[in-house]
Design a protein around this motif. Structure first.
Motif, PDB file in Angstrom:
ATOM      1  N   LEU A  52       0.835  -1.206   0.000  1.00 26.90           N
ATOM      2  CA  LEU A  52       0.000   0.000   0.000  1.00 26.90           C
ATOM      3  C   LEU A  52       0.866   1.251   0.000  1.00 26.90           C
ATOM      4  N   ALA A  53       1.877   1.267   0.881  1.00 29.10           N
ATOM      5  CA  ALA A  53       2.766   2.434   0.922  1.00 29.10           C
ATOM      6  C   ALA A  53       3.514   2.593  -0.390  1.00 29.10           C
ATOM      7  N   LEU A  54       3.918   1.472  -0.990  1.00 26.71           N
ATOM      8  CA  LEU A  54       4.630   1.535  -2.271  1.00 26.71           C
ATOM      9  C   LEU A  54       3.723   2.085  -3.364  1.00 26.71           C
ATOM     10  N   ALA A  55       2.475   1.637  -3.394  1.00 29.32           N
ATOM     11  CA  ALA A  55       1.547   2.137  -4.410  1.00 29.32           C
ATOM     12  C   ALA A  55       1.283   3.623  -4.210  1.00 29.32           C
ATOM     13  N   GLU A  56       1.123   4.063  -2.934  1.00 27.96           N
ATOM     14  CA  GLU A  56       0.886   5.488  -2.690  1.00 27.96           C
ATOM     15  C   GLU A  56       2.087   6.331  -3.081  1.00 27.96           C
ATOM     16  N   GLN A  57       3.307   5.828  -2.815  1.00 23.97           N
ATOM     17  CA  GLN A  57       4.508   6.575  -3.219  1.00 23.97           C
ATOM     18  C   GLN A  57       4.596   6.690  -4.741  1.00 23.97           C
ATOM     19  N   TYR A  58       4.299   5.597  -5.425  1.00 23.75           N
ATOM     20  CA  TYR A  58       4.381   5.619  -6.883  1.00 23.75           C
ATOM     21  C   TYR A  58       3.346   6.577  -7.461  1.00 23.75           C
ATOM     22  N   LEU A  59       2.102   6.521  -6.947  1.00 24.88           N
ATOM     23  CA  LEU A  59       1.050   7.406  -7.474  1.00 24.88           C
ATOM     24  C   LEU A  59       1.383   8.857  -7.183  1.00 24.88           C
ATOM     25  N   ALA A  60       1.938   9.124  -6.010  1.00 20.59           N
ATOM     26  CA  ALA A  60       2.328  10.502  -5.693  1.00 20.59           C
ATOM     27  C   ALA A  60       3.450  10.973  -6.600  1.00 20.59           C
ATOM     28  N   PHE A  61       4.395  10.076  -6.904  1.00 19.19           N
ATOM     29  CA  PHE A  61       5.492  10.443  -7.794  1.00 19.19           C
ATOM     30  C   PHE A  61       4.974  10.745  -9.200  1.00 19.19           C
ATOM     31  N   ILE A  62       4.074   9.907  -9.694  1.00 13.20           N
ATOM     32  CA  ILE A  62       3.521  10.135 -11.026  1.00 13.20           C
ATOM     33  C   ILE A  62       2.710  11.426 -11.059  1.00 13.20           C
ATOM     34  N   GLU A  63       1.954  11.703  -9.983  1.00 19.57           N
ATOM     35  CA  GLU A  63       1.173  12.945  -9.951  1.00 19.57           C
ATOM     36  C   GLU A  63       2.082  14.157  -9.972  1.00 19.57           C
ATOM     37  N   THR A  64       3.220  14.066  -9.286  1.00 18.18           N
ATOM     38  CA  THR A  64       4.178  15.180  -9.299  1.00 18.18           C
ATOM     39  C   THR A  64       4.771  15.381 -10.690  1.00 18.18           C
ATOM     40  N   VAL A  65       5.087  14.278 -11.337  1.00 21.22           N
ATOM     41  CA  VAL A  65       5.663  14.375 -12.683  1.00 21.22           C
ATOM     42  C   VAL A  65       4.641  14.934 -13.664  1.00 21.22           C
ATOM     43  N   ARG A  66       3.379  14.532 -13.531  1.00 21.51           N
ATOM     44  CA  ARG A  66       2.348  15.010 -14.458  1.00 21.51           C
ATOM     45  C   ARG A  66       2.094  16.501 -14.295  1.00 21.51           C
ATOM     46  N   GLU A  67       2.334  17.046 -13.083  1.00 23.83           N
ATOM     47  CA  GLU A  67       2.177  18.495 -12.927  1.00 23.83           C
ATOM     48  C   GLU A  67       3.217  19.261 -13.721  1.00 23.83           C
ATOM     49  N   GLN A  68       4.412  18.633 -13.912  1.00 23.88           N
ATOM     50  CA  GLN A  68       5.459  19.305 -14.675  1.00 23.88           C
ATOM     51  C   GLN A  68       5.380  18.950 -16.168  1.00 23.88           C
ATOM     52  N   ARG A  69       5.013  17.723 -16.447  1.00 28.80           N
ATOM     53  CA  ARG A  69       4.930  17.264 -17.838  1.00 28.80           C
ATOM     54  C   ARG A  69       3.580  16.586 -18.025  1.00 28.80           C
ATOM     55  N   ILE A  70       2.783  17.161 -18.864  1.00 31.35           N
ATOM     56  CA  ILE A  70       1.437  16.612 -19.077  1.00 31.35           C
ATOM     57  C   ILE A  70       1.530  15.245 -19.754  1.00 31.35           C
ATOM     58  N   GLU A  71       2.433  15.097 -20.721  1.00 31.93           N
ATOM     59  CA  GLU A  71       2.580  13.841 -21.453  1.00 31.93           C
ATOM     60  C   GLU A  71       3.666  12.998 -20.775  1.00 31.93           C
ATOM     61  N   VAL A  72       3.210  11.974 -20.106  1.00 35.00           N
ATOM     62  CA  VAL A  72       4.130  11.050 -19.451  1.00 35.00           C
ATOM     63  C   VAL A  72       4.088   9.737 -20.234  1.00 35.00           C
ATOM     64  N   ALA A  73       5.186   8.967 -20.171  1.00 37.55           N
ATOM     65  CA  ALA A  73       5.258   7.710 -20.925  1.00 37.55           C
ATOM     66  C   ALA A  73       4.103   6.801 -20.546  1.00 37.55           C
ATOM     67  N   ALA A  74       3.572   6.074 -21.561  1.00 39.99           N
ATOM     68  CA  ALA A  74       2.390   5.243 -21.338  1.00 39.99           C
ATOM     69  C   ALA A  74       2.664   4.118 -20.349  1.00 39.99           C
ATOM     70  N   ASP A  75       3.872   3.579 -20.324  1.00 39.85           N
ATOM     71  CA  ASP A  75       4.176   2.484 -19.406  1.00 39.85           C
ATOM     72  C   ASP A  75       4.015   2.920 -17.953  1.00 39.85           C
ATOM     73  N   TYR A  76       4.407   4.150 -17.651  1.00 41.27           N
ATOM     74  CA  TYR A  76       4.276   4.636 -16.282  1.00 41.27           C
ATOM     75  C   TYR A  76       2.797   4.810 -15.913  1.00 41.27           C
ATOM     76  N   LEU A  77       2.003   5.306 -16.859  1.00 41.99           N
ATOM     77  CA  LEU A  77       0.577   5.491 -16.579  1.00 41.99           C
ATOM     78  C   LEU A  77      -0.129   4.143 -16.425  1.00 41.99           C
ATOM     79  N   VAL A  78       0.265   3.145 -17.233  1.00 44.86           N
ATOM     80  CA  VAL A  78      -0.337   1.816 -17.102  1.00 44.86           C
ATOM     81  C   VAL A  78      -0.004   1.219 -15.730  1.00 44.86           C
ATOM     82  N   MET A  79       1.251   1.362 -15.302  1.00 48.93           N
ATOM     83  CA  MET A  79       1.628   0.861 -13.984  1.00 48.93           C
ATOM     84  C   MET A  79       0.887   1.597 -12.884  1.00 48.93           C
TER      85      MET A  79
END
Length: 262
Positions: A52-79
């Motif tokens: 659970l903590a790992l999933a929350e860290q990953y989702l928070a990391f992706i959300e931070t990246v999406r704020e800077q870059r709208i287009e993120v690699a599809a593999d990261y979004l699928v994960m």
């Protein structure tokens, strides 16, 4: 007649090299690599990490990246979507008639993949950090080889050259030998033929006239004449025919002997 606008047929121009975006999420090679790095930060065994903590860290990391870059690699979004699904499976109890894998099974699969990736990275690091020959490790000095210079001197006589030439020629000659089969008249056959040809004639006739039909080929000519001559001498001895030769190396004349009673 009106012409169609030209922009209907014009294909969009390809983007310039400066407009092409290359996605690089903090240097990670993929979403599983990012998950492994986040799991390492928990500083616990991979088999005991909090999914659970790992999933929350990953989702928070992706959300931070999406704020800077709208287009993120599809593999990261699928994960990210899969981890959100895993988080929901872990938090919500599983229904009895649910055929989908449970959250614990999905978490165990993720832990196994992370441990396998960690083992692969550790093995690759150990291989790359091994001492390399001629860089960190040097082999024992080998003795210098002895260089041998050879000069070929050919000495052969005329006999040796002829023998070598004959040997080389014999290699291309077929070794199969088929002897020439010749037709040979036996004395008995020649005797019977002469008696049949002469018959009851008392006229002198050259021997070659009797044997003309048998002297057609050069191979049979010698044996026909030799066997016929020897048989004619035997017939003369028995008193059955007479022989006469009027000149040296002339033709042999023969006829039935008048003393032959028959």
């Amino acid at each position: 007649m009106t012409s169609a606008p030209t922009d209907w047929f014009d294909a969009p121009a390809p983007p310039a090299a400066d407009d092409v975006m290359y996605v690089d999420v903090d240097g990670y090679e993929g979403p599983l690599d990012l998950l492994l790095d986040l799991a390492r930060r928990q500083k616990v065994d991979l088999a005991a990490i909090s999914i659970l903590a790992l999933a929350e860290q990953y989702l928070a990391f992706i959300e931070t990246v999406r704020e800077q870059r709208i287009e993120v690699a599809a593999d990261y979004l699928v994960m990210a979507a899969w981890l959100a699904y895993l988080k929901s499976r872990l938090m919500v109890p599983q229904a009895p008639n649910d055929d989908e894998p449970s959250g614990e099974m999905l978490a165990a699969m993720l832990q196994f993949r992370l441990k396998r990736l960690e083992a692969m990275r550790r093995a690759a690091s150990q291989l790359m950090n091994r001492p390399r020959l001629d860089f960190q490790v040097y082999a024992r000095g080998a003795p210098e080889p002895i260089e041998i210079a050879r000069n070929n001197i050919w000495e052969a006589s005329l006999f040796d050259l002829l023998k070598a030439y004959a040997t080389n020629r014999e290699r291309g000659i077929s070794t199969d030998y088929s002897p020439l089969l010749r037709t040979v008249w036996s004395l008995q056959d020649a005797r019977d033929i002469l008696q049949r040809l002469i018959g009851d004639s008392f006229d002198w006739v050259p021997m070659d006239s009797y044997l003309a039909q048998y002297l057609t080929t050069p191979g049979e000519r010698a044996t026909v004449r030799a066997s016929s001559f020897a048989s004619s001498l035997e017939l003369v001895r028995q008193g059955k025919i007479d022989l006469r030769q009027t000149e040296v190396f002339g033709p042999l004349f023969m006829r039935r002997s008048k003393s032959d009673p028959r």
